[in-house]
Scaffold this active site. Structure first.
Site, PDB file in Angstrom:
ATOM      1  CB  SER A 116      -0.884  -0.005   1.246  1.00 26.21           C
ATOM      2  OG  SER A 116      -1.407   1.279   1.497  1.00 26.21           O
ATOM      3  CD  GLN A 137      -3.470   1.117  -2.296  1.00 23.64           C
ATOM      4  OE1 GLN A 137      -2.897   0.799  -1.267  1.00 23.64           O
ATOM      5  NE2 GLN A 137      -4.039   2.307  -2.462  1.00 23.64           N
ATOM      6  CG  HIS A 285     -11.113  -0.090   1.395  1.00 20.29           C
ATOM      7  ND1 HIS A 285     -10.452   0.688   0.497  1.00 20.29           N
ATOM      8  CD2 HIS A 285     -10.348  -0.067   2.520  1.00 20.29           C
ATOM      9  CE1 HIS A 285      -9.344   1.180   1.043  1.00 20.29           C
ATOM     10  NE2 HIS A 285      -9.264   0.715   2.282  1.00 20.29           N
TER      11      HIS A 285
HETATM   12  C1  LIG Z   1      -6.511  -2.547   8.318  1.00 23.02           C
HETATM   13  C2  LIG Z   1      -6.777  -2.439   6.854  1.00 23.02           C
HETATM   14  C3  LIG Z   1      -6.101  -1.492   6.116  1.00 23.02           C
HETATM   15  C4  LIG Z   1      -6.316  -1.395   4.736  1.00 23.02           C
HETATM   16  N1  LIG Z   1      -5.598  -0.500   4.003  1.00 23.02           N
HETATM   17  C5  LIG Z   1      -5.723  -0.475   2.657  1.00 23.02           C
HETATM   18  C6  LIG Z   1      -4.890   0.347   1.856  1.00 23.02           C
HETATM   19  O1  LIG Z   1      -4.011   1.046   2.349  1.00 23.02           O
HETATM   20  N2  LIG Z   1      -5.081   0.314   0.529  1.00 23.02           N
HETATM   21  C7  LIG Z   1      -6.037  -0.472  -0.074  1.00 23.02           C
HETATM   22  O2  LIG Z   1      -6.159  -0.477  -1.302  1.00 23.02           O
HETATM   23  N3  LIG Z   1      -6.840  -1.261   0.658  1.00 23.02           N
HETATM   24  C8  LIG Z   1      -6.683  -1.291   2.003  1.00 23.02           C
HETATM   25  N4  LIG Z   1      -7.463  -2.149   2.736  1.00 23.02           N
HETATM   26  C9  LIG Z   1      -8.411  -3.047   2.058  1.00 23.02           C
HETATM   27  C10 LIG Z   1      -7.712  -4.346   1.672  1.00 23.02           C
HETATM   28  O3  LIG Z   1      -6.774  -4.134   0.657  1.00 23.02           O
HETATM   29  C11 LIG Z   1      -8.708  -5.409   1.162  1.00 23.02           C
HETATM   30  O4  LIG Z   1      -9.525  -4.811   0.178  1.00 23.02           O
HETATM   31  C12 LIG Z   1      -9.565  -6.005   2.269  1.00 23.02           C
HETATM   32  O5  LIG Z   1      -8.822  -6.185   3.441  1.00 23.02           O
HETATM   33  C13 LIG Z   1     -10.113  -7.354   1.802  1.00 23.02           C
HETATM   34  O6  LIG Z   1     -10.964  -7.886   2.754  1.00 23.02           O
HETATM   35  P1  LIG Z   1     -10.530  -9.039   3.800  1.00 23.02           P
HETATM   36  O7  LIG Z   1      -9.711  -8.349   4.847  1.00 23.02           O
HETATM   37  O8  LIG Z   1     -11.844  -9.515   4.297  1.00 23.02           O
HETATM   38  O9  LIG Z   1      -9.745 -10.079   3.059  1.00 23.02           O
HETATM   39  C14 LIG Z   1      -7.261  -2.246   4.110  1.00 23.02           C
HETATM   40  C15 LIG Z   1      -7.934  -3.208   4.872  1.00 23.02           C
HETATM   41  C16 LIG Z   1      -7.690  -3.322   6.222  1.00 23.02           C
HETATM   42  C17 LIG Z   1      -8.406  -4.396   6.995  1.00 23.02           C
END
Ligand SMILES: Cc1cc2nc3c(=O)[nH]c(=O)nc-3n(C[C@H](O)[C@H](O)[C@H](O)COP(=O)(O)O)c2cc1C
Length: 389
Positions: A116, A137, A285
């Protein structure tokens, strides 16, 4: 006689639930809340997982199947399994040195790790530890100059895939983060310090690896910002808002594979195709943005990925995948590739440096078992095992 593969991993943690339970006892509460939380009442977060339960798969026992090959080809590379690691911001706060541990494990297993923009290791460091295999990303910067500089750095390290996040026009409203002080600007209050003190492994490892920082963004920040100034810097530097024109500009500069993350509707999918994106990640997300939205697996089903768009663009999915069975279900309804976020962080919380390797091996073993049970030889055969209702 067909070849059988055996996967070896720590048998005390055969499932995501086991890893999560252990991780909860080793990660300070404020960081665990940050990892787990979703938007508002967390309804969509729950749907992301529970909607998988409604997808049924059928066996075909008398079918004669050969060796199982779970590898898939994506953007000109072959990955050993059809899943990768989602980008997570502030990853090193949840578990010290998380980006490096996961990027190394993913490279070893030949699956993609996605860094990220707001993670805690730099583009250059992650390229180094992953042998140049890690994806990146992008949170869209407010200034084009910053965007261009990040794209230049990605080109310099020969980053294989650029993922542009489109689903953060506003920061999600997450009550847990507001309460724990992890919203922007972040606060380190007495309660958080106490929570860290009662998680000694996390505390010692944090001392070893240093206080986590936004490593990729360091060259653009003034030195010595306090937390309040850091919050202001982040708010100023990233709009989060991405639109057709902004993606078009990126497509003109970035010649490598381009993926849009956060697509949930047909309109956005068609726009992605028109813009010449190579893939999309159907994602909400991790339930952190719109509580009234549908689960990402439902969005994938609505998009009818198996039929209408199959030849035009790669359609991937993340959100709520928690097992090899879920991976099979995602493929059955049209996914070309899958990502998971929280499960890998649970793996690190539970098993530290071994957590990445363990979690990847565990998912491979689970997916392999499902394919054996359904008598499948490769991933593209899953749609044939979907029970249509
Ligand atoms: C704590 C946390 C931080 C995240 N930060 C980002 C990020 O910086 N950039 C991004 O594209 N998605 C971010 N996401 C979303 C994740 O990339 C992803 O879409 C999501 O965790 C998928 O769902 P899952 O945790 O149920 O597998 C974040 C998710 C979590 C849980």
């Amino acid at each position: 006689m067909s070849k059988k593969i055996t996967y070896t991993y720590n048998s005390r943690y055969p499932s995501v639930a086991d890893l999560r339970k252990k991780a909860k006892s080793r990660i300070p509460k404020f960081a665990f809340d940050y990892l787990e939380g979703g938007a508002n009442e967390e309804l969509n977060l729950a749907r992301n997982e529970s909607d998988f339960d409604d997808i049924y798969l059928k066996p075909q026992y008398l079918h004669v199947a050969g060796d199982i090959d779970m590898s898939v080809e994506l953007f000109g590379r072959r990955y050993s399994a059809p899943f990768g690691i989602s980008p997570i911001g502030l990853q090193g706060l949840i578990w010290p040195n998380a980006p490096e541990i996961l990027a190394k494990a993913a490279a070893k297993h030949d699956i993609p790790y996605t860094l990220s923009t707001v993670s805690t290791s730099s583009i250059e460091r992650i390229a180094e530890v992953s042998d140049g295999k890690a994806w990146f990303q992008l949170y869209h910067p407010t200034e084009n100059q910053l965007r261009d500089d990040i794209l230049r750095r990605l080109k310099d390290v020969e980053c294989p895939v650029l993922v542009v996040l489109v689903d953060v026009p506003s920061f999600g409203l997450r009550y847990r983060e507001i309460k724990s002080g992890l919203s922007m600007p972040p606060k380190m209050n007495i309660s958080n310090i106490f929570q860290a003190m009662i998680r000694p492994t996390w505390g010692i490892k944090t001392l070893q690896h240093g206080i986590p920082s936004f490593a990729t963004l360091k060259p653009y920040m003034e030195k010595g910002l306090d937390l309040n100034q850091l919050g202001k810097f982040m708010n100023r530097t990233f709009t989060g808002k991405v639109n057709y024109e902004k993606v078009k500009a990126i497509r003109d500069i970035w010649k490598g594979p381009l993926v849009l993350k956060g697509i949930t509707t047909e309109q956005d999918l068609q726009a992605a195709i028109e813009l010449g994106a190579d893939g999309v990640i159907v994602s909400n997300h991790g339930g952190r943005q719109i509580d009234a939205g549908e689960s990402s697996i439902r969005s994938l089903i609505q998009l009818n990925a198996n039929h209408v768009y199959k030849e035009k663009i790669k359609i991937m999915v993340d959100g709520g995948i928690r097992s090899g069975v879920d991976l099979g279900r995602a493929h059955a309804v049209g996914s070309d590739f899958n990502f998971m976020g929280r499960p890998f962080m649970y793996g690190l919380g539970a098993l530290g440096d071994q957590g990445g390797d363990h979690t990847i091996t565990m998912f491979k073993a689970q997916l392999y078992q499902v394919m054996q049970q359904l008598t499948l030889e490769n991933i593209s055969q899953f749609p044939g095992r979907l029970i249509q209702r």
